[in-house]
Design a protein around this motif. Structure first.
Motif, PDB file in Angstrom:
ATOM      1  N   ASP A 221       0.827  -1.222   0.000  1.00  0.00           N
ATOM      2  CA  ASP A 221       0.000   0.000   0.000  1.00  0.00           C
ATOM      3  C   ASP A 221       0.850   1.257   0.000  1.00  0.00           C
ATOM      4  OD1 ASP A 221      -2.303  -1.459  -0.061  1.00  0.00           O
ATOM      5  OD2 ASP A 221      -2.600  -1.428   2.140  1.00  0.00           O
ATOM      6  N   LEU A 222       2.125   1.149   0.296  1.00  0.00           N
ATOM      7  CA  LEU A 222       2.994   2.326   0.263  1.00  0.00           C
ATOM      8  C   LEU A 222       3.195   2.744  -1.187  1.00  0.00           C
ATOM      9  CD1 LEU A 222       5.716   1.273   2.889  1.00  0.00           C
ATOM     10  CD2 LEU A 222       3.877   2.949   3.201  1.00  0.00           C
ATOM     11  N   PRO A 223       3.250   4.039  -1.448  1.00  0.00           N
ATOM     12  CA  PRO A 223       3.341   4.515  -2.837  1.00  0.00           C
ATOM     13  C   PRO A 223       4.690   4.214  -3.461  1.00  0.00           C
ATOM     14  CG  PRO A 223       3.598   6.333  -1.305  1.00  0.00           C
ATOM     15  CD  PRO A 223       3.205   5.151  -0.467  1.00  0.00           C
ATOM     16  N   CYS A 224       4.701   4.138  -4.763  1.00  0.00           N
ATOM     17  CA  CYS A 224       5.936   3.948  -5.498  1.00  0.00           C
ATOM     18  C   CYS A 224       5.845   4.736  -6.812  1.00  0.00           C
ATOM     19  CB  CYS A 224       6.193   2.477  -5.762  1.00  0.00           C
ATOM     20  SG  CYS A 224       4.884   1.631  -6.685  1.00  0.00           S
ATOM     21  N   PHE A 225       6.984   4.897  -7.481  1.00  0.00           N
ATOM     22  CA  PHE A 225       6.995   5.637  -8.746  1.00  0.00           C
ATOM     23  C   PHE A 225       8.140   5.141  -9.612  1.00  0.00           C
ATOM     24  CE2 PHE A 225       9.691   7.902  -5.842  1.00  0.00           C
ATOM     25  CZ  PHE A 225      10.776   8.298  -6.602  1.00  0.00           C
ATOM     26  N   LYS A 226       8.063   5.518 -10.890  1.00  0.00           N
ATOM     27  CA  LYS A 226       9.089   5.104 -11.842  1.00  0.00           C
ATOM     28  C   LYS A 226      10.142   6.187 -11.919  1.00  0.00           C
ATOM     29  CE  LYS A 226       7.757   3.009 -15.512  1.00  0.00           C
ATOM     30  NZ  LYS A 226       7.201   2.720 -16.867  1.00  0.00           N
ATOM     31  N   PHE A 227      11.374   5.764 -11.715  1.00  0.00           N
ATOM     32  CA  PHE A 227      12.476   6.729 -11.720  1.00  0.00           C
ATOM     33  C   PHE A 227      12.756   7.217 -13.142  1.00  0.00           C
ATOM     34  CE2 PHE A 227      17.038   7.666 -12.105  1.00  0.00           C
ATOM     35  CZ  PHE A 227      17.173   8.654 -11.130  1.00  0.00           C
ATOM     36  N   ASN A 228      12.890   8.537 -13.262  1.00  0.00           N
ATOM     37  CA  ASN A 228      13.207   9.169 -14.543  1.00  0.00           C
ATOM     38  C   ASN A 228      14.210  10.281 -14.263  1.00  0.00           C
ATOM     39  OD1 ASN A 228      13.373  10.433 -17.015  1.00  0.00           O
ATOM     40  ND2 ASN A 228      11.160  10.622 -17.303  1.00  0.00           N
ATOM     41  N   PRO A 229      15.469  10.111 -14.661  1.00  0.00           N
ATOM     42  CA  PRO A 229      16.482  11.131 -14.336  1.00  0.00           C
ATOM     43  C   PRO A 229      16.194  12.487 -14.965  1.00  0.00           C
ATOM     44  CG  PRO A 229      17.339   9.526 -15.918  1.00  0.00           C
ATOM     45  CD  PRO A 229      16.023   8.978 -15.428  1.00  0.00           C
ATOM     46  N   SER A 230      15.365  12.525 -16.000  1.00  0.00           N
ATOM     47  CA  SER A 230      15.057  13.822 -16.631  1.00  0.00           C
ATOM     48  C   SER A 230      13.776  14.421 -16.099  1.00  0.00           C
ATOM     49  CB  SER A 230      14.946  13.636 -18.158  1.00  0.00           C
ATOM     50  OG  SER A 230      13.889  12.720 -18.464  1.00  0.00           O
ATOM     51  N   SER A 231      13.178  13.795 -15.080  1.00  0.00           N
ATOM     52  CA  SER A 231      11.912  14.287 -14.536  1.00  0.00           C
ATOM     53  C   SER A 231      12.125  15.605 -13.815  1.00  0.00           C
ATOM     54  CB  SER A 231      11.345  13.253 -13.553  1.00  0.00           C
ATOM     55  OG  SER A 231      10.226  13.788 -12.874  1.00  0.00           O
ATOM     56  N   PRO A 232      11.149  16.543 -13.961  1.00  0.00           N
ATOM     57  CA  PRO A 232      11.264  17.821 -13.240  1.00  0.00           C
ATOM     58  C   PRO A 232      11.101  17.657 -11.727  1.00  0.00           C
ATOM     59  CG  PRO A 232       9.157  17.634 -14.340  1.00  0.00           C
ATOM     60  CD  PRO A 232       9.971  16.484 -14.819  1.00  0.00           C
ATOM     61  N   PHE A 233      10.633  16.492 -11.302  1.00  0.00           N
ATOM     62  CA  PHE A 233      10.428  16.269  -9.861  1.00  0.00           C
ATOM     63  C   PHE A 233      11.606  15.497  -9.242  1.00  0.00           C
ATOM     64  CE2 PHE A 233       6.363  15.929 -12.185  1.00  0.00           C
ATOM     65  CZ  PHE A 233       5.821  17.147 -11.814  1.00  0.00           C
ATOM     66  N   ARG A 234      12.767  15.605  -9.874  1.00  0.00           N
ATOM     67  CA  ARG A 234      13.922  14.824  -9.455  1.00  0.00           C
ATOM     68  C   ARG A 234      14.385  15.200  -8.050  1.00  0.00           C
ATOM     69  NH1 ARG A 234      19.587  14.740 -12.834  1.00  0.00           N
ATOM     70  NH2 ARG A 234      20.698  13.249 -11.494  1.00  0.00           N
ATOM     71  N   ASN A 235      14.040  16.414  -7.579  1.00  0.00           N
ATOM     72  CA  ASN A 235      14.503  16.856  -6.265  1.00  0.00           C
ATOM     73  C   ASN A 235      13.926  15.998  -5.141  1.00  0.00           C
ATOM     74  OD1 ASN A 235      11.959  17.974  -6.936  1.00  0.00           O
ATOM     75  ND2 ASN A 235      12.139  19.378  -5.182  1.00  0.00           N
ATOM     76  N   HIS A 236      12.977  15.154  -5.400  1.00  0.00           N
ATOM     77  CA  HIS A 236      12.391  14.294  -4.362  1.00  0.00           C
ATOM     78  C   HIS A 236      13.087  12.935  -4.299  1.00  0.00           C
ATOM     79  CE1 HIS A 236       9.156  17.029  -3.452  1.00  0.00           C
ATOM     80  NE2 HIS A 236       8.869  17.139  -4.753  1.00  0.00           N
ATOM     81  N   MET A 237      14.088  12.741  -5.100  1.00  0.00           N
ATOM     82  CA  MET A 237      14.680  11.412  -5.183  1.00  0.00           C
ATOM     83  C   MET A 237      16.169  11.461  -4.875  1.00  0.00           C
ATOM     84  SD  MET A 237      13.105  10.381  -8.859  1.00  0.00           S
ATOM     85  CE  MET A 237      11.719  11.319  -9.459  1.00  0.00           C
ATOM     86  N   ALA A 238      16.686  10.335  -4.335  1.00  0.00           N
ATOM     87  CA  ALA A 238      18.131  10.147  -4.202  1.00  0.00           C
ATOM     88  C   ALA A 238      18.642   9.545  -5.497  1.00  0.00           C
ATOM     89  CB  ALA A 238      18.419   9.220  -3.010  1.00  0.00           C
ATOM     90  N   GLU A 239      19.927   9.409  -5.623  1.00  0.00           N
ATOM     91  CA  GLU A 239      20.531   8.872  -6.826  1.00  0.00           C
ATOM     92  C   GLU A 239      20.875   7.378  -6.694  1.00  0.00           C
ATOM     93  OE1 GLU A 239      20.889  10.476  -9.604  1.00  0.00           O
ATOM     94  OE2 GLU A 239      20.161  12.391  -8.795  1.00  0.00           O
ATOM     95  N   THR A 240      20.936   6.880  -5.433  1.00  0.00           N
ATOM     96  CA  THR A 240      21.399   5.510  -5.194  1.00  0.00           C
ATOM     97  C   THR A 240      20.506   4.830  -4.170  1.00  0.00           C
ATOM     98  OG1 THR A 240      23.682   6.181  -5.614  1.00  0.00           O
ATOM     99  CG2 THR A 240      23.365   4.092  -4.459  1.00  0.00           C
ATOM    100  N   CYS A 241      20.245   3.576  -4.367  1.00  0.00           N
ATOM    101  CA  CYS A 241      19.514   2.773  -3.376  1.00  0.00           C
ATOM    102  C   CYS A 241      20.497   2.378  -2.282  1.00  0.00           C
ATOM    103  CB  CYS A 241      18.916   1.528  -4.032  1.00  0.00           C
ATOM    104  SG  CYS A 241      18.116   0.396  -2.863  1.00  0.00           S
ATOM    105  N   THR A 242      20.243   2.789  -1.062  1.00  0.00           N
ATOM    106  CA  THR A 242      21.179   2.518   0.038  1.00  0.00           C
ATOM    107  C   THR A 242      21.107   1.085   0.542  1.00  0.00           C
ATOM    108  OG1 THR A 242      19.533   3.332   1.611  1.00  0.00           O
ATOM    109  CG2 THR A 242      21.180   4.908   0.830  1.00  0.00           C
ATOM    110  N   ILE A 243      20.221   0.285  -0.035  1.00  0.00           N
ATOM    111  CA  ILE A 243      20.167  -1.133   0.346  1.00  0.00           C
ATOM    112  C   ILE A 243      21.103  -1.949  -0.524  1.00  0.00           C
ATOM    113  CG2 ILE A 243      18.708  -3.169   0.550  1.00  0.00           C
ATOM    114  CD1 ILE A 243      16.375  -1.361   1.221  1.00  0.00           C
ATOM    115  N   CYS A 244      20.949  -1.808  -1.857  1.00  0.00           N
ATOM    116  CA  CYS A 244      21.793  -2.573  -2.781  1.00  0.00           C
ATOM    117  C   CYS A 244      22.995  -1.783  -3.262  1.00  0.00           C
ATOM    118  CB  CYS A 244      20.981  -3.062  -3.971  1.00  0.00           C
ATOM    119  SG  CYS A 244      20.408  -1.722  -5.058  1.00  0.00           S
ATOM    120  N   LEU A 245      23.008  -0.448  -2.955  1.00  0.00           N
ATOM    121  CA  LEU A 245      24.101   0.450  -3.324  1.00  0.00           C
ATOM    122  C   LEU A 245      24.267   0.585  -4.840  1.00  0.00           C
ATOM    123  CD1 LEU A 245      26.810  -0.585  -0.694  1.00  0.00           C
ATOM    124  CD2 LEU A 245      25.065   1.193  -0.535  1.00  0.00           C
TER     125      LEU A 245
END
Length: 304
Positions: A221-245
């Protein structure tokens, strides 16, 4: 060793002897522990006299003197020492031969000695159990080999008074038994300590493995989204998954936790359902409050 006497007032120049006696009624062997002024050590066997007084359950210590005359078949002239004040009993070193064992012991007793060490006058392979008339004998006596007697005589004459301690075979066994029991107790305490430590470690491991988790349905039920490096909403995302690195790639599906941290869905879902209820990055506990999602309205969410 319990049967070892300290050199006392004679310092390091004294010879230390420990003579261990067996019981009166049977022939058995003890140990003569001998330490010279130069700190050399010798060990000799001994055998008790069957007619002499048994030592009993504890050591009897004294100072060793070479008898004069050596064979002690006539009154011993060392009795001139009896007028001196001594802290411990005097023991006589006597050579075998010319008269009976009990005669030697009686002469030593009459001269004020508290025990007699008789050594063989021949190089025999075995020790002799001294036989004799026990009537009137009130001191202790032990028999040692010729080689032992020669060494004792040599150092007693050249290095001065020597300390002797007599003990029964039972005393030796008691010391060995106490030593064995002490070793067992120490080993048991160590084993108990190691067992308790391992038990605590096992409990911590079980607690860690049994940490509370979140059900699959709540996680989905937690939200998810598709990562797009050219998205204007990129400021809400990190660049790396800290679990798998691994760096996020275009099209990766990311899960957003209430603390606003994102992770690969394939990484964070097993984390929350198998290992714990907290964010892998900031340790925010998802069960500490309501699982309300505070994702920015600009974040393009997807049903997962």
């Amino acid at each position: 060793m319990r049967g070892v006497c300290s050199s006392g007032r004679h310092g390091l120049g004294s010879i230390i002897l420990c003579v261990f006696f067996s019981s009166l009624l049977q022939t058995s062997f003890g140990i003569v522990f001998f330490r010279t002024k130069s700190n050399d050590h010798f060990l000799f066997d001994d055998a008790p006299a069957t007619f002499a007084v048994p030592v009993g359950g504890s050591e009897i210590c004294g100072t060793l003197y070479v008898a004069d005359p050596l064979k002690a078949c006539s009154p011993i002239r060392n009795n001139s020492l009896s007028g001196k004040t001594v802290a411990v009993a005097r023991f006589a070193l006597v050579e075998r031969g010319e008269c009976s064992f009990d005669e030697k012991v009686r002469n030593a007793q009459d001269a004020g000695f508290g025990a007699v060490l008789v050594y063989d006058d021949l190089d025999e392979k075995s020790l002799t159990s001294m036989m004799g008339n026990p009537e009137g004998v009130k001191i202790h006596a032990v028999f040692v080999s010729k080689s032992a007697g020669d060494i004792l005589k040599k150092f007693a004459e050249s290095e001065g008074e020597s300390q002797v301690c007599l003990a029964t075979e039972e005393t030796i066994q008691t010391v060995l038994t106490i030593s064995l029991i002490s070793l067992i107790v120490i080993a048991s305490i160590l084993a108990l300590f190691l067992f308790a430590r391992n038990l605590r470690a096992s409990r911590r491991l079980r607690i860690h493995h049994q940490s509370p988790t979140i059900s699959n349905q709540i996680v989905k039920d937690l939200p998810c989204f598709k990562f797009n490096p050219s998205s204007p909403f990129r400021n809400h995302m990190a660049e790396t998954c800290t679990i798998c690195l691994e760096d996020y790639k275009n099209g990766d599906i990311l899960r957003v936790l209430p603390c606003q941290h994102e992770f690969h869905v394939v990484c964070v879902d097993p984390w929350l359902t198998k290992w714990g209820t907290f964010c892998p990055l900031c340790k925010h506990d998802l069960q500490a409050g309501k699982l309300s999602q505070r994702v920015s309205e600009q974040t393009p969410l997807l049903p997962c």
